[in-house]
Write an enzyme that holds these catalytic residues in place. Structure first.
Site, PDB file in Angstrom:
ATOM      1  N   ARG A   8      -0.353 -29.162   4.196  1.00  0.00           N
ATOM      2  CA  ARG A   8      -1.097 -27.895   4.115  1.00  0.00           C
ATOM      3  C   ARG A   8      -0.596 -27.053   2.943  1.00  0.00           C
ATOM      4  O   ARG A   8      -1.212 -26.977   1.894  1.00  0.00           O
ATOM      5  CB  ARG A   8      -0.992 -27.144   5.441  1.00  0.00           C
ATOM      6  CG  ARG A   8      -2.086 -26.085   5.636  1.00  0.00           C
ATOM      7  CD  ARG A   8      -1.851 -24.785   4.914  1.00  0.00           C
ATOM      8  NE  ARG A   8      -0.658 -24.079   5.376  1.00  0.00           N
ATOM      9  CZ  ARG A   8      -0.237 -22.942   4.844  1.00  0.00           C
ATOM     10  NH1 ARG A   8      -0.887 -22.375   3.830  1.00  0.00           N
ATOM     11  NH2 ARG A   8       0.868 -22.354   5.292  1.00  0.00           N
ATOM     12  N   ASP A   9       0.560 -26.449   3.092  1.00  0.00           N
ATOM     13  CA  ASP A   9       1.059 -25.556   2.043  1.00  0.00           C
ATOM     14  C   ASP A   9       1.372 -26.301   0.762  1.00  0.00           C
ATOM     15  O   ASP A   9       1.268 -25.756  -0.336  1.00  0.00           O
ATOM     16  CB  ASP A   9       2.305 -24.817   2.551  1.00  0.00           C
ATOM     17  CG  ASP A   9       2.574 -23.538   1.782  1.00  0.00           C
ATOM     18  OD1 ASP A   9       1.619 -23.008   1.177  1.00  0.00           O
ATOM     19  OD2 ASP A   9       3.717 -23.067   1.786  1.00  0.00           O
ATOM     20  N   HIS A 200      10.600 -20.176   6.169  1.00  0.00           N
ATOM     21  CA  HIS A 200       9.778 -20.847   5.161  1.00  0.00           C
ATOM     22  C   HIS A 200      10.206 -20.315   3.788  1.00  0.00           C
ATOM     23  O   HIS A 200       9.971 -19.141   3.481  1.00  0.00           O
ATOM     24  CB  HIS A 200       8.299 -20.530   5.426  1.00  0.00           C
ATOM     25  CG  HIS A 200       7.345 -21.116   4.444  1.00  0.00           C
ATOM     26  ND1 HIS A 200       6.615 -22.249   4.708  1.00  0.00           N
ATOM     27  CD2 HIS A 200       6.984 -20.723   3.197  1.00  0.00           C
ATOM     28  CE1 HIS A 200       5.836 -22.515   3.668  1.00  0.00           C
ATOM     29  NE2 HIS A 200       6.047 -21.604   2.741  1.00  0.00           N
ATOM     30  N   HIS A 202      10.558 -20.688  -0.543  1.00  0.00           N
ATOM     31  CA  HIS A 202      10.163 -21.240  -1.833  1.00  0.00           C
ATOM     32  C   HIS A 202      11.366 -21.128  -2.769  1.00  0.00           C
ATOM     33  O   HIS A 202      12.201 -20.240  -2.616  1.00  0.00           O
ATOM     34  CB  HIS A 202       8.957 -20.486  -2.395  1.00  0.00           C
ATOM     35  CG  HIS A 202       7.691 -20.756  -1.649  1.00  0.00           C
ATOM     36  ND1 HIS A 202       6.613 -21.398  -2.210  1.00  0.00           N
ATOM     37  CD2 HIS A 202       7.326 -20.484  -0.365  1.00  0.00           C
ATOM     38  CE1 HIS A 202       5.642 -21.512  -1.316  1.00  0.00           C
ATOM     39  NE2 HIS A 202       6.051 -20.958  -0.184  1.00  0.00           N
ATOM     40  N   CYS A 233       0.867 -20.607  -3.469  1.00  0.00           N
ATOM     41  CA  CYS A 233      -0.214 -19.870  -2.819  1.00  0.00           C
ATOM     42  C   CYS A 233      -1.263 -19.482  -3.852  1.00  0.00           C
ATOM     43  O   CYS A 233      -0.919 -18.887  -4.886  1.00  0.00           O
ATOM     44  CB  CYS A 233       0.336 -18.622  -2.133  1.00  0.00           C
ATOM     45  SG  CYS A 233      -0.954 -17.598  -1.379  1.00  0.00           S
ATOM     46  N   ASN A 242       7.369 -25.055  -2.444  1.00  0.00           N
ATOM     47  CA  ASN A 242       8.278 -24.937  -1.313  1.00  0.00           C
ATOM     48  C   ASN A 242       9.585 -25.664  -1.621  1.00  0.00           C
ATOM     49  O   ASN A 242       9.656 -26.493  -2.538  1.00  0.00           O
ATOM     50  CB  ASN A 242       7.660 -25.599  -0.078  1.00  0.00           C
ATOM     51  CG  ASN A 242       6.366 -24.964   0.345  1.00  0.00           C
ATOM     52  OD1 ASN A 242       6.355 -23.971   1.040  1.00  0.00           O
ATOM     53  ND2 ASN A 242       5.252 -25.554  -0.069  1.00  0.00           N
TER      54      ASN A 242
END
Length: 291
Positions: A8-9, A200, A202, A233, A242
């Site tokens: 996903r991300d 989460h 980065h 994003c 990430n």
């Protein structure tokens, strides 16, 4: 535990859009490597994030194995309905702590999104599906600067009050440092006592792995990571990837933390994904080796 967010991300900010078949192959590789929680899909409008199209096809093809849990990102009731229809195991709702980022990413204020959260959480609970919240821009916003920690704590309280099974704190643009991780961990635990914390990170400013190890020391139950270190994003200028799953695994395993994930197989997955995306993987392990 590691939550693999690459499907996903990791993919949502890439120029090359993968087919549902390629996404299923990616998820299968992650599961074969030992991943037991995977953020597989996003139920957002594909016109806004075309990289996330085909969620239903992906969920129809993922390997269903004992102990493996698939989550889907949801931002509204329509997204929840889609997620429930395809049988996701977990719902993840993102609530930005910054009004400006929330407006650009989700078309509403943080307060509006919290109201939507209450509604989504109640419906998911009625359906018997665990629901968690990720607080985006918890450390800083590309438009508003530093995020007030008290604001993050208050959002975490709202999450817990609505029955969130976990609260995730996301450094969406990679500005946080270990001291801030400690502070935010403690504030969040105080605001939402007993609710497991997930982080989460980065690695925009090369602090992501130090932050992850600090979060672990502070009692985090789950850390997000993305195979190959891909991610970002579409609505955050200059957002980079990430922390890489394989690089995080290296740090955790050398620290003595058992993850159940095979480092070499995950590194191979990151390299394989880089080939599909047509660019080098940001992860360092594939280049430096495991020792």
């Amino acid at each position: 535990m590691i939550l693999e967010v690459g499907p996903r991300d990791g993919l949502q900010n890439e120029d090359r859009v993968l087919s549902p078949e390629d996404k299923i192959a990616f998820i299968t590789r992650c599961v074969d490597a030992g991943a037991r929680r995977v953020e597989a899909v996003s139920f957002v409008d594909p016109r806004r994030v075309p990289q996330m199209a085909g969620a239903e096809e992906v969920m129809a093809g993922v390997p269903r194995r004992e102990g493996v849990s698939y989550s889907g990102l949801v931002l509204n009731r329509r997204g929840l309905d889609r997620a429930l229809e395809v049988g996701v195991d977990e719902i993840n709702v993102a609530v930005p702590a910054s009004d400006t980022f929330c407006a650009r990413n989700q078309g509403c204020t943080t307060s509006d999104m919290l109201d939507a959260w209450d509604d989504i959480a109640a419906a998911a609970t009625d359906a018997g599906v665990p629901i968690g919240m990720t607080i985006a821009t918890a450390f800083g916003c590309p438009f508003e600067g530093d995020t007030p920690p008290a604001r993050v704590a208050e959002i975490a309280r709202r999450a817990a009050d609505a029955g969130a099974f976990e609260v995730g704190l996301a450094d969406t643009i990679g500005v946080g440092v270990p001291a801030e991780v400690r502070d935010l961990s403690r504030r969040t635990r105080e605001a939402a006592p007993g609710t497991p914390l997930r982080f989460h990170f980065h690695n925009t400013r090369n602090t992501g792995y130090a932050n992850a190890l600090t979060a672990l020391d502070e009692g985090a139950v789950t850390l997000d990571a993305s195979a190959g270190g891909f991610g970002g994003c579409p609505f955050a200028p200059a957002a980079t990837g990430n922390i890489a799953t394989e690089d995080l695994l290296y740090a955790l395993h050398r620290t003595g933390v058992e993850t159940g994930v095979d480092l070499e197989r995950m590194a191979e997955t990151g390299t394989w994904l880089a080939g599909l995306l047509g660019r080098p993987a940001p992860a360092l392990l594939g280049r430096a080796g495991a020792f």
